[in-house]
Design an enzyme around this catalytic site. Structure first.
Site, PDB file in Angstrom:
ATOM      1  N   ASP A   6      -4.175  -1.291  -6.602  1.00 14.59           N
ATOM      2  CA  ASP A   6      -4.648  -1.753  -5.309  1.00 14.59           C
ATOM      3  C   ASP A   6      -6.074  -2.291  -5.462  1.00 14.59           C
ATOM      4  O   ASP A   6      -7.052  -1.593  -5.256  1.00 14.59           O
ATOM      5  CB  ASP A   6      -4.597  -0.595  -4.311  1.00 14.59           C
ATOM      6  CG  ASP A   6      -4.916  -1.049  -2.899  1.00 14.59           C
ATOM      7  OD1 ASP A   6      -5.300  -2.230  -2.739  1.00 14.59           O
ATOM      8  OD2 ASP A   6      -4.806  -0.233  -1.984  1.00 14.59           O
ATOM      9  N   TYR A  31      -3.788  -0.156   8.081  1.00 11.75           N
ATOM     10  CA  TYR A  31      -4.827  -0.933   8.747  1.00 11.75           C
ATOM     11  C   TYR A  31      -4.806  -0.642  10.231  1.00 11.75           C
ATOM     12  O   TYR A  31      -3.771  -0.317  10.802  1.00 11.75           O
ATOM     13  CB  TYR A  31      -4.609  -2.422   8.544  1.00 11.75           C
ATOM     14  CG  TYR A  31      -4.910  -2.877   7.152  1.00 11.75           C
ATOM     15  CD1 TYR A  31      -6.218  -2.902   6.693  1.00 11.75           C
ATOM     16  CD2 TYR A  31      -3.898  -3.261   6.291  1.00 11.75           C
ATOM     17  CE1 TYR A  31      -6.499  -3.310   5.407  1.00 11.75           C
ATOM     18  CE2 TYR A  31      -4.177  -3.665   5.008  1.00 11.75           C
ATOM     19  CZ  TYR A  31      -5.476  -3.687   4.559  1.00 11.75           C
ATOM     20  OH  TYR A  31      -5.761  -4.072   3.296  1.00 11.75           O
ATOM     21  N   SER A  45      -8.525  -2.203  -2.450  1.00 11.37           N
ATOM     22  CA  SER A  45      -9.234  -0.948  -2.224  1.00 11.37           C
ATOM     23  C   SER A  45     -10.377  -0.783  -3.208  1.00 11.37           C
ATOM     24  O   SER A  45     -11.465  -0.369  -2.841  1.00 11.37           O
ATOM     25  CB  SER A  45      -8.282   0.239  -2.354  1.00 11.37           C
ATOM     26  OG  SER A  45      -7.402   0.246  -1.267  1.00 11.37           O
ATOM     27  N   GLN A  54      -1.124   2.550  -5.899  1.00 10.89           N
ATOM     28  CA  GLN A  54      -2.563   2.703  -5.679  1.00 10.89           C
ATOM     29  C   GLN A  54      -3.376   2.269  -6.879  1.00 10.89           C
ATOM     30  O   GLN A  54      -4.472   1.737  -6.738  1.00 10.89           O
ATOM     31  CB  GLN A  54      -2.889   4.153  -5.338  1.00 10.89           C
ATOM     32  CG  GLN A  54      -2.791   4.413  -3.853  1.00 10.89           C
ATOM     33  CD  GLN A  54      -3.066   5.847  -3.507  1.00 10.89           C
ATOM     34  OE1 GLN A  54      -3.476   6.629  -4.359  1.00 10.89           O
ATOM     35  NE2 GLN A  54      -2.862   6.205  -2.275  1.00 10.89           N
ATOM     36  N   ARG A  95       0.842  -1.202   0.000  1.00  8.83           N
ATOM     37  CA  ARG A  95       0.000   0.000   0.000  1.00  8.83           C
ATOM     38  C   ARG A  95       0.871   1.244   0.000  1.00  8.83           C
ATOM     39  O   ARG A  95       0.981   1.961   0.984  1.00  8.83           O
ATOM     40  CB  ARG A  95      -0.891  -0.013   1.226  1.00  8.83           C
ATOM     41  CG  ARG A  95      -1.900  -1.118   1.166  1.00  8.83           C
ATOM     42  CD  ARG A  95      -2.969  -0.897   2.182  1.00  8.83           C
ATOM     43  NE  ARG A  95      -4.281  -1.088   1.589  1.00  8.83           N
ATOM     44  CZ  ARG A  95      -5.398  -0.901   2.254  1.00  8.83           C
ATOM     45  NH1 ARG A  95      -5.367  -0.473   3.500  1.00  8.83           N
ATOM     46  NH2 ARG A  95      -6.558  -1.099   1.671  1.00  8.83           N
TER      47      ARG A  95
END
Lengths: 479, 525
Positions: free
Chosen positions: B130, B232, B133, B127, B122
């Site tokens: 990802d 997280y 997500s 991104q 991450r």
């Protein structure tokens, strides 16, 4: 009998003066307080004219009236943004008057003593002369010291105020400038003055007095030349204090209690103001007086990020959406004469039901309380104008903070960067607001010449341009 | 290289790892594409659409595995699929290597490289690939839609001719990607939305989405810093959990819809919405548990099922929210895959360069060249800037405070006494040498200074400029000196005195008038 009446009038005048200063604790009582001051002054002058100073009183009245006309012209014509200059200029008058009165006292002393020596008994001297005639040798010496001090302080005040005026009016470069030799020159002049005092004490001649006056004039000039624009609030209140001490010293030499009382009041008031200003900048009085910010103590934090510009549409959108707005005015607002545009913006936003407040840093502007006066002139109600301590905790719950022409007083480096020259100075924590707009002429640094990390923060947008023009452009877009 | 997407075999999976649009982009990278017939059917992409995009359509999965050098998938490959892999082939899919070690070993034994989309580090650069997500975003959105589907009322409050409708109250637990998406969807439907997260730093994000942060009184020094664990929320302490549950119990009766999204990859889901909270809820309320796959945040969640409790609360434990929006999720997922392939094909010449020096590729690769490369070393780039630990001023106990006050008082007394005695000694010393006439004036002077100090401290800050103007005006009191001297003596004295009178005259009038002008401007709103 006559003298008793004058003393009584002086007591009343002194009380009126004290009340007039004390009344400034609140906006409403202040309006009454000025009248106390005026009444006290009128009473004091009238009592002096009738009593001890009854010579040539027609001339005196004409001169006072003439001065009054000029004073009236000055007071009614001056722009509120020029207040600092005016105050500085008027201090120089007090300083010069103190020098003149001191010199007169010296001439009187030498005249009376020489006449006394040649056989007069003192009864034919009027007022001050009579007073001197009664003095013993020790008292005369003390008198000399007093008037010497009065002239010294008065002369420093005079040139200092003239330079301060020049700097504030933009006629003298406002950056700190020193002649080669720096403080050594000042110290030399001060030592010279001290030597002159001993010389004068022993001989009572005019020459040492004259020499000291020149030295003092130089000290005043050089001291203030060495102080940068950002420190002007301290300088002006310090000169205010000096003019008071000069009056008090002259009061001692003339044996006039009212002069002593008022001089002490003014002197202590200026001293306290200077102290408050220095505290607001977290600097010692000495370092301000000796001029300029000290060099940085170590490597200053590098700033990364960039300054992001925004146009008036963007600012207008954010303002229309915001519920609470805090405006932080600074000297830039005064320079751009933007206070009425700011007031108009405030009115519009308040009419739309938004909470608008002003955050005033103690050293914003060039005079203690400068911003308050400007905002008052533009008819911003004083109950939404807050001091730093009152409002600093409210920034996190504020939607938009608008910085108009201030820089160092909103610099987060003062808190974050221990090596910053302004480290530890209390600042307005505007960066804690959700969004910050900075109205600024260009990318330059503030008077202290320090980069401002605020401008690089993520929630900061730069609204470049002259403050008044930018606001005028913004106003029609607020609904 | 030939890139192939088989039809997903997992039951109920409607997504596909390649769309016609992503296939076109892959071809621009120099690759050619192949797809199993009917693979995109459930997501709304027909074979014809793929053909039109220049994708070769093959009849069976076996043929596809033979034809393609890179296999792109959504779900982890099944055992059968792994058996079909050959030396040097690459599989890109969700893999969950932490839980699928056997599968990983099997794939490795076949000599295939596996890139796990769920292992993409991450960091900012990654991104665009990802997939967790992008899927979580869809799950969050879908959770609200699913809840609305089972909720018998409007989300938004309305006042209509037929009566007043109160707005629905929605609580979102866990403000990760899914949680924030759920908050956004729920607020835009008009519900009053509350959100909770153990990381206090996300309060700002929650508020920016229009929800209210459920604030928990807790000493933050114990709170975990999300930055250390890749964004997280790390597990919290028992005391914190107890407080958190107490808060939930307090608000449970008010909530119409609860969406729980608290999930940390590879760990069982924490129990946050207990049985008694469900019992406190009004009939008709809905709980959507996005963590059902890992046991659920709610005690009563049944994985992959929708149940209704005795008190009429619907609890949804579906695990296939993204698959329920297959067209959307396929588009996003296939874009994630395409970005991954773009990073694997730096030259855009259709040749895959499996660069194990690259943080992102290294992190996502679990087997490569007959070697298991899981778990990866920590990425060289820190995912999120570590928050500087805020130093909090220590709360003082009452005793300490008292002691401090006493010390301060003592110090002040000492200072004052010292100052007074020094002052008194100085005065006495002056009195010893100075004549009485001087002392009289001196006393007046000292008292006046004292009065000045007392009075000026009370002056309002905003009135400092008027104060300066007034003091300036009254310092012209020096006019008295000039006036007493003007009448006595020589011409020189008269001239000097006259000058002084004139200048102070200016000052008196100017000073007072300016002050009056300034003060007149101050007005109340």
């Amino acid at each position: 009998m006559e003298f008793g009446f004058t003393t009584a009038a002086y007591v009343v005048a002194a009380i009126l003066f004290i009340l007039s200063l004390g009344g400034l604790s609140g906006q409403e009582s202040a309006k009454r307080a000025v009248w106390y001051g005026i009444a006290g002054m009128a009473l004091a002058v009238a009592a002096t004219l009738i009593g001890p100073g009854s010579g040539l009183w027609l001339l005196s009245i004409i001169l006072i009236a003439g001065g009054g006309v000029i004073g009236y012209q000055l007071a009614t014509k001056v722009q509120m943004t020029q207040m600092p200059e005016l105050v500085a200029a008027m201090h120089s008058l007090v300083g010069l008057a103190a020098v003149l009165v001191g010199l007169i006292a010296h001439f009187e002393i030498s005249r009376v003593t020489s006449l006394m020596a040649s056989g007069f008994d003192g009864s034919e001297f009027a007022t001050f002369g009579a007073l001197i005639a009664k003095k013993t040798a020790v008292e005369l010496n003390i008198l000399r010291v007093e008037l010497f001090l009065g002239i010294f302080i008065g002369a420093v005040t005079f040139t200092g105020s003239v330079i301060a005026y020049g700097k504030l009016a933009g006629r003298v470069n406002s950056a700190a400038a020193k002649l080669p030799g720096g403080h050594m020159l000042n110290a030399g002049a001060a030592i010279l003055s001290a030597l002159c005092l001993i010389w004068y004490f022993n001989t009572g001649g005019f020459f040492p007095l004259f020499l000291m006056t020149l030295a003092a004039l130089f000290i005043g000039y050089h001291l203030i030349m060495g102080i940068g624009g950002a420190d002007m609030p301290v300088v002006v209140s310090m000169l205010n204090s000096y003019s008071g001490w000069a009056a008090a010293a002259i009061g001692f030499s003339l044996g006039n209690d009212l002069l002593i009382v008022v001089g002490a009041l003014v002197g202590s008031s200026g001293a306290i103001l200077s102290y408050i200003m220095c505290k607001a900048m977290n600097r010692s009085f000495v370092s301000v007086i000796l001029g300029g910010f000290g060099g940085p103590a170590g490597e200053q934090m590098a700033i990364d990020g960039e300054q992001i510009a925004i146009d008036s549409d963007g600012v207008a959108t954010a303002l229309n959406e915001a519920d609470s707005v805090i405006i932080i005015p600074g000297y830039g607002m005064a320079v751009a004469q933007a206070q009425s545009a700011v007031a108009e913006l405030t009115r519009k936003l308040r009419a739309a039901g938004k909470e608008v407040r002003f955050a005033i840093h103690p050293v914003a502007g060039r005079l203690p309380g400068h911003m308050n006066v400007l905002l008052a002139e533009a008819k911003v109600p004083y109950d939404i104008v807050m001091e730093m301590d009152e409002i600093n905790d409210d920034f996190p719950s504020t939607d938009v903070a608008i910085v108009i022409g201030s820089n160092d007083i909103v610099n987060p480096a003062a808190q974050d960067d221990p090596n910053s020259p302004i480290a530890g100075m209390p600042v307005l924590e505007c960066w804690k607001a959700k969004q910050v707009f900075v109205s600024k002429r260009g990318q330059g640094t503030g008077y202290s010449g320090i980069e401002n990390p605020l401008f690089f923060k993520e929630n900061t947008r730069m609204f470049y341009g002259d403050a008044k023009k930018s606001l005028d452009e913004l106003l029609p877009k607020i609904n | 290289m030939k890139i192939g997407a088989p039809k997903e075999v997992f039951e109920g999976e409607a997504r596909v790892a390649m769309t016609p649009a992503s296939a076109k982009d892959l071809q621009k990278l120099g690759h050619s594409c192949v797809i199993e017939t009917g693979a995109g059917m459930l997501a709304g992409f027909s074979d014809a659409a793929y053909k039109e995009a220049g994708v070769e359509v093959v009849k069976t999965a076996a043929a596809l595995f033979k034809a393609a050098e890179v296999i792109v998938k959504v779900r982890p490959p099944t055992e059968t699929e792994v058996k079909r892999l050959t030396e040097g082939q690459t599989v890109i899919s969700f893999f969950y290597p932490g839980q699928n070690e056997k599968l990983m070993a099997a794939a490795n034994a076949k000599g295939a490289s596996v890139i796990a989309m769920d292992m993409v580090p991450r960091i900012s650069r990654a991104q665009k690939m990802d997939a967790l997500s992008s899927m979580a975003n869809i799950a969050g959105y879908r959770a609200v839609i699913e809840a609305g589907n089972n909720f018998g009322r409007f989300f938004t409050g309305q006042v209509t001719a037929a009566g007043k409708v109160p707005p629905a109250k929605v609580l979102v637990v866990g403000a990760g990607v899914a949680g924030l998406a759920a908050i956004g969807t729920s607020t835009s439907l008009g519900a009053i939305t509350y959100a909770f997260d153990v990381r206090p730093e996300v309060a700002e994000q929650i508020e920016s989405m229009g929800a209210e942060f459920v604030f928990l009184e807790f000493d933050d020094s114990e709170l975990p810093d999300g930055a250390a664990t890749g964004g997280y929320a790390p597990p919290s302490s028992p005391e914190f959990q107890a407080k958190q549950l107490a808060k939930f119990r307090e608000i449970a009766p008010d909530m119409d819809i609860v969406i729980t999204t608290a999930l940390i990859p590879g760990r069982p889901a924490p129990k946050l919405w207990t049985k008694d909270m469900v019992e406190m809820m009004k009939p008709g309320s809905v709980v959507v548990d996005l963590a059902a796959e890992r046991g659920g945040n709610c005690d009563l969640t049944v994985m992959d099922e929708k149940i209704v409790t005795d008190n009429g609360v619907t609890i949804i434990g579906y695990t296939d929210f993204p698959s329920r929006m297959a067209a959307q999720s396929s588009t996003l997922y296939s874009n994630n895959i395409r970005h991954m392939l773009a990073d694997l094909t730096p030259e855009k010449d259709g040749v895959i360069d499996h660069n194990m020096e690259d943080d992102v590729i290294r992190g996502a690769t679990v087997t490569h060249k007959n070697e298991i490369t899981f778990p990866p070393p920590p990425p060289k780039v820190q995912a999120i800037a570590v928050q500087a630990k805020k130093e909090k001023p220590k709360e003082l106990t009452p005793e300490e405070k008292r002691a401090q006050d006493v010390a301060a008082f003592k110090k002040e007394t000492r200072n004052q006494v010292a100052l007074l005695s020094v002052g008194a000694v100085l005065l006495l010393a002056v009195g010893l040498v100075a004549p009485a006439s001087f002392m009289q004036h001196f006393i007046v002077f000292v008292l006046a200074v004292f009065v000045g100090f007392q009075v000026i401290w009370g002056v309002a800050h905003s009135l400092h400029t008027p104060l300066m103007a007034v003091t300036n005006a009254i310092s012209s009191i020096i006019i008295l000196g000039a006036l007493t001297q003007i009448g006595s003596g020589s011409a020189l004295v008269v001239i000097l005195a006259a000058l002084a009178v004139f200048m102070t005259g200016i000052n008196i009038f100017g000073g007072f008038l300016v002050t009056r002008r300034m003060l007149a401007m101050f007005q109340k709103s």
